[in-house]
Design a protein around this motif. Structure first.
Motif, PDB file in Angstrom:
ATOM      1  N   GLY A 126      -7.864   3.977   4.427  1.00 24.19           N
ATOM      2  CA  GLY A 126      -8.138   3.973   2.999  1.00 24.19           C
ATOM      3  C   GLY A 126      -7.654   5.289   2.448  1.00 24.19           C
ATOM      4  N   SER A 127      -8.076   5.598   1.253  1.00 23.73           N
ATOM      5  CA  SER A 127      -7.725   6.907   0.714  1.00 23.73           C
ATOM      6  C   SER A 127      -8.669   7.170  -0.438  1.00 23.73           C
ATOM      7  N   HIS A 128      -8.453   8.268  -1.131  1.00 27.95           N
ATOM      8  CA  HIS A 128      -9.306   8.590  -2.263  1.00 27.95           C
ATOM      9  C   HIS A 128      -8.893   7.775  -3.491  1.00 27.95           C
ATOM     10  N   LYS A 129      -7.817   7.017  -3.383  1.00 27.22           N
ATOM     11  CA  LYS A 129      -7.314   6.275  -4.541  1.00 27.22           C
ATOM     12  C   LYS A 129      -7.975   4.902  -4.632  1.00 27.22           C
ATOM     13  N   THR A 130      -7.961   4.329  -5.841  1.00 26.34           N
ATOM     14  CA  THR A 130      -8.510   2.979  -6.002  1.00 26.34           C
ATOM     15  C   THR A 130      -7.543   2.156  -6.848  1.00 26.34           C
ATOM     16  N   GLY A 131      -7.754   0.841  -6.846  1.00 24.19           N
ATOM     17  CA  GLY A 131      -7.003  -0.068  -7.707  1.00 24.19           C
ATOM     18  C   GLY A 131      -5.650  -0.482  -7.149  1.00 24.19           C
TER      19      GLY A 131
END
Ligand code: NAD
Length: 367
Positions: A126-131
């Motif tokens: 995953g990462s700190h980003k969304t969407g």
């Protein structure tokens, strides 16, 4: 035979999975559900999915495989909803939630006796980003993709899922749902609580002791990096794995008390052993061998697993001195890129960031 896949939740995980599925199965039809229009539009425009809806129930009866890539609570709500829909016989339902017992228990409760199959899953990247805008076809490359089989999972279910997800280039692994939640509580959930507690304690302390902010350096940064994680996701993780996490907190309090007692008694030997044991244990741990770097200036690059990609980056950095270079593999939930390069000062770091962003399309993150 071409299949119809329905991905509910076109966030970072769902949209990245759509890209990965398309990579190996361009003939499969991918249907997408998303609450907000923004991610629906991006997913359609970028060709991640073929059709989109904001009405979850409408596409479910069309699917051979349904993947719920939503917050844990919503995943449970949709499993309940699926139990009352007229689905294709033998449809596989799976998910992406970071904790597994609550979801698997809901599936066992609501889907038992229905002509459907279910397998819980947790892609450990995953990462700190969304969407959907952050979707990345390489997100899961070499990362663990955990399946938690239960009574609703047949052997063929896993084979079909692995075939569907082959384009993710992940490492598939199976574990019992409860054991998954126990293991992740210790190595992931509890460390997030500690990092955020330490952050909070320091901020309160710094109100009285202003220099605390200024002196906070490498060790503090390493201990608190994951306090920047997305709060919504972590709230739902803690609330869906309560008992196990409370057990870890109680255990840790005892350990802290023991250290406190040794300090108050001035027990030098006990304190020395405490540090020495931890040092030896960490040095022996795989994570350390794979590149635990002391405080340094780190840059993360999201690179695909392709021949010569690292050589290409190193070529660009010719003349810049590196402290360490490390490839983050199986568990990439709390980091910002696959390739981690450490420099000894801020100038080298800035120079490297400039060179890589100017000369490649790779995403570069500095933390
Ligand atoms: P995200 O925020 O990028 O996407 C979440 C998706 O859920 C979006 O499509 C959003 O529209 C939808 N959603 C949120 N609340 C909703 C509601 N009430 N009703 C309907 N839809 C709703 O998050 P993500 O990172 O893609 O996370 C999805 C799942 O994957 C979560 O269960 C998370 O625990 C799990 N996961 C996340 C990571 C990570 O590091 N991001 C890693 C592994 C697993």
């Amino acid at each position: 035979m071409a299949k119809t896949v329905y991905i509910a939740g076109l966030g970072l995980i769902g949209a990245s999975m759509a890209l990965g599925i398309k990579r190996d199965h361009p003939d499969y039809e991918i249907l997408g559900y998303n609450r907000s229009q923004a991610s629906r539009d991006i997913a359609l425009k970028e060709g991640m999915i073929d059709r989109a809806t904001d009405d979850f129930a409408s596409f479910a009866p069309l699917a051979d495989i349904i993947i719920l890539s939503l917050p844990i609570k919503q995943t449970v709500a949709f499993i309940k909803e699926l139990a009352n829909l007229d689905l294709k016989e033998g449809v596989i339902i799976s998910d992406a939630g970071s904790t597994k017992s609550a979801i698997v228990d809901a599936a066992e409760q609501y889907l038992a006796g229905k002509p459907v199959r279910f397998v819980g899953a947790h892609p450990m990247a995953g990462s700190h980003k969304t969407g959907a805008a952050s979707a990345d076809v390489n997100l899961f490359e070499n990362a663990y993709y955990i399946f938690t089989p239960s009574s609703l999972t047949g052997q063929d279910t896993l084979e079909e899922m692995k075939d569907l997800l082959s384009g993710l280039h992940a490492r598939f692994i199976e574990i019992d749902a409860k054991e998954h939640d126990r293991v992740t509580s210790q190595i992931s959930h509890f460390p997030h609580i500690l990092a955020s507690s330490l952050m909070e304690q320091t901020v309160v302390y710094a109100q009285e002791h202003e220099m605390a902010r200024r002196f906070a350096a490498g060790g503090f940064r390493d201990m608190t990096r994951i306090a920047e994680s997305e709060p919504g996701m972590w709230t739902s993780i803690l609330l869906s794995n309560r008992e196990t996490i409370l057990d870890r907190i109680a255990d840790f309090k005892e350990r802290l008390d023991e250290v406190g007692q040794a300090i108050s008694k001035g027990d030098e030997e006990r304190i020395w052993n405490f540090f020495n044991q931890a040092r030896e244990q960490r040095q022996a741990m795989e994570i350390h061998k794979r590149g635990g770097v002391d405080s340094s200036y780190d840059l993360y690059v999201d690179v695909p697993d392709e021949e010569d990609v690292i050589l290409r980056i190193l070529e660009l950095l010719r003349g810049t001195s590196l402290v360490n270079i490390h490839i983050n593999e199986e568990n990439r939930e709390d980091i910002h890129g696959i390739l981690q390069i450490s420099f000894k000062n801020a100038q080298d770091l800035e120079r490297a960031e400039h060179l890589i962003t100017e000369n490649t399309d790779y995403t570069v993150v500095i933390k």
